[in-house]
Design an enzyme around this catalytic site. Structure first.
Site, short mmCIF file in Angstrom:
data_model
loop_
_atom_site.label_atom_id
_atom_site.label_comp_id
_atom_site.label_asym_id
_atom_site.label_seq_id
_atom_site.Cartn_x
_atom_site.Cartn_y
_atom_site.Cartn_z
N ASN A 124 -11.76 21.60 36.75
CA ASN A 124 -11.49 22.12 35.40
C ASN A 124 -12.72 22.85 34.88
O ASN A 124 -13.74 22.92 35.55
CB ASN A 124 -11.06 20.97 34.47
N ASP A 130 -7.07 14.19 36.40
CA ASP A 130 -6.10 13.07 36.33
C ASP A 130 -5.39 12.86 37.66
O ASP A 130 -4.84 11.79 37.91
CB ASP A 130 -5.07 13.35 35.24
N LYS A 144 -8.71 23.57 57.20
CA LYS A 144 -8.32 24.52 56.15
C LYS A 144 -6.81 24.77 56.20
O LYS A 144 -6.27 25.04 57.28
CB LYS A 144 -9.09 25.83 56.36
N PRO A 200 -7.67 7.08 39.24
CA PRO A 200 -7.91 5.94 38.33
C PRO A 200 -8.44 6.45 37.00
O PRO A 200 -9.06 7.52 36.94
CB PRO A 200 -9.00 5.14 39.07
N LYS A 239 -5.34 7.59 22.26
CA LYS A 239 -6.18 7.31 23.44
C LYS A 239 -7.15 6.17 23.18
O LYS A 239 -7.42 5.35 24.06
CB LYS A 239 -6.99 8.56 23.81
N LYS A 289 -6.77 3.16 25.75
CA LYS A 289 -7.85 2.92 26.71
C LYS A 289 -8.77 1.78 26.29
O LYS A 289 -9.78 1.52 26.93
CB LYS A 289 -8.64 4.22 26.92
N1 CTP Z 1 -10.99 9.76 31.47
C1 CTP Z 1 -11.34 8.90 32.51
N2 CTP Z 1 -10.63 8.93 33.66
C2 CTP Z 1 -9.56 9.75 33.80
C3 CTP Z 1 -9.20 10.61 32.75
C4 CTP Z 1 -9.94 10.60 31.59
O1 CTP Z 1 -12.31 8.16 32.38
N3 CTP Z 1 -8.90 9.74 34.94
C5 CTP Z 1 -11.78 9.67 30.21
C6 CTP Z 1 -12.55 10.91 29.84
O2 CTP Z 1 -13.87 10.86 30.35
C7 CTP Z 1 -12.52 10.82 28.32
C8 CTP Z 1 -11.20 10.15 28.01
O3 CTP Z 1 -10.83 9.47 29.19
O4 CTP Z 1 -13.54 10.00 27.80
C9 CTP Z 1 -10.07 11.07 27.62
O5 CTP Z 1 -9.97 12.14 28.50
P1 CTP Z 1 -8.83 13.24 28.32
O6 CTP Z 1 -8.88 14.19 29.46
O7 CTP Z 1 -8.87 13.77 26.93
O8 CTP Z 1 -7.55 12.31 28.37
P2 CTP Z 1 -6.55 11.89 29.47
O9 CTP Z 1 -6.61 10.41 29.59
O10 CTP Z 1 -6.77 12.66 30.74
O11 CTP Z 1 -5.17 12.25 28.78
P3 CTP Z 1 -4.33 13.63 28.76
O12 CTP Z 1 -4.85 14.46 29.92
O13 CTP Z 1 -2.95 13.14 28.94
O14 CTP Z 1 -4.60 14.23 27.43
#
Ligand code: CTP
Length: 398
Positions: A210, A279, A289, A305, A337, A341
């Protein structure tokens, strides 16, 4: 590491004979690692030529409030936001009075009003002017507003008088300015910060990732270290210098980030999850490749995770601050969130905008915890990081 490394300083020069010492001050600040931009009042230009300051600072000198060329480059509000510190040296009696009254009649006065940065003044004036109750009251007012007053020095003055009122020596100003960035808010604490993107391999040459630049996480690590913490910075692949006094652990994938985070969080006091974790990852990483085919292709993904919630669940005493990157309903999604979380607090930011968030130097954000919300207006990520750390310490001790 230099005391002012990575610090952005606007040196405001006002009219007074001590303005000649500001030329030396530019050099001393740069030697200490600072990036310096000079703003001069018209009166200051009677004492030192802008060309001298330009040659020393390596940047155009800002003097005019209404200058369309300058506004097209770094305008006065942008300049005010850019700075970590506004240092006014020398600060004349007249300019100090201006600050007290909040006048916006010069570029420098406007920057003072607009900046969210720390402000310091090094007064310079005749000893009788300094001793006047009006000056004393003005300085007391500025101190109440958290303006740092450096000096003045005591000794023989340009006018022949002897007494307090000389601008402090440049070396002393630089040392004092360095100490303004060090606060003991997190002294003795161990802080873990995650930053940057993760990379999920598809084959030996391709990956999913990303746009995270890591700037916000790195700024938080630096701010925590400035606040006296022992900092472990766990970072995905970014193009940034390691902040002073932080221990770097480099990772690539979310799996590696989780492993490093669980290890570092053991015995830590605070965990700040600023990393933009992918994610999903490929269900299987191709050993060779992947060759293109005539038809389209489908890649099977599986969930990664959740690093921050796993760390929070494994360490009940840890204060966990998460981030929420959102493009709509920012606060509501972030609050959700926070609960889901099981975080102690979350910083919500809008990543749909071009001027803040991902891959920019500025950010605007909102702190949300179980029973409070605080909005931080747009400012540099460096400044925002310091403000977040300060707010976190304040909320934690409630
Ligand atoms: N985060 C994490 N592990 C993941 C995804 C996210 O630890 N696999 C943490 C990020 O570092 C951040 C928080 O969760 O502190 C939220 O991240 P964000 O990308 O906004 O949320 P997601 O949980 O990925 O939700 P969504 O993509 O559905 O908005």
């Amino acid at each position: 590491m230099s005391s002012l490394s990575n610090k952005r300083i606007i040196l405001g020069v006002t009219g007074g004979i001590a303005a000649y010492k500001s030329a030396e001050l530019v050099r001393r600040l740069q030697d200490a690692g600072a990036e310096v931009r000079v703003v001069m009042t018209h009166a200051a230009t009677e004492f030192v030529r802008p060309l001298t300051m330009q040659a020393l600072s390596g940047h155009q000198i800002h003097t005019e409030l209404l200058d369309s060329d300058a506004e097209a480059g770094m305008g006065h509000i942008e300049l005010a936001r850019w700075a970590d510190l506004l240092l006014i040296a020398p600060a004349s009696a007249d300019f100090i009075a201006n600050m007290v009254h909040g006048r916006a009649d010069s570029l420098l006065a406007t920057i003072y009003l607009a900046t969210p940065a720390k402000v310091a003044v090094a007064p310079a004036m005749n000893q009788a002017m300094w001793a006047h109750p009006a000056s004393m009251d003005n300085i007391a007012t500025l101190r109440q507003r958290n303006v740092n007053v450096i000096g003045p020095d005591d000794g023989i003055q340009a006018c022949g008088d002897t007494g307090p009122g000389r601008m402090e020596q440049p070396d002393t100003i630089v040392t004092t300015v360095g100490s303004l960035f060090a606060n003991g808010l997190l002294a003795g604490k161990k802080v873990v910060v995650t930053a940057g993107p993760t990379r999920e391999a598809l084959d030996p040459v391709r990956y999913i990732s990303n746009h995270s630049s890591g700037k916000m996480g790195y700024a938080l690590a630096e701010a925590a270290s400035e606040a006296g913490a022992q900092v472990i910075l766990i970072s995905g692949p970014v193009n940034l210098a390691i902040p002073p006094n932080c221990q770097l652990v480099s990772v690539l994938s979310a799996g590696e980030l989780l492993e490093a985070s669980l290890e570092a969080a053991d015995g830590a006091d605070i965990f700040i999850a600023a990393a933009a974790v992918a994610d999903y990852r490929a269900k299987a990483i191709a050993a060779q490749k992947i060759k293109k085919q005539d038809a389209g292709m489908t890649i099977q993904l599986e969930r990664n995770p959740d690093v921050v919630s796993t760390v929070a669940a494994a360490n009940s005493a840890l204060f966990v601050l998460g981030f929420a990157a959102e493009t709509e309903n920012v606060e509501a999604h972030a609050r959700d969130k926070l609960k889901r979380k099981k975080l102690d607090a979350i910083i919500a930011n809008d990543v749909s905008r071009d001027d803040v968030g991902f891959d920019t130097d500025n950010n605007e954000a909102c702190w949300i915890d179980a029973d409070s919300t605080k909005t931080f207006s747009k400012r540099s990520k460096t400044q925002l990081a310091r403000d977040i750390i300060e707010h976190m310490v304040h909320r934690q001790s409630l």
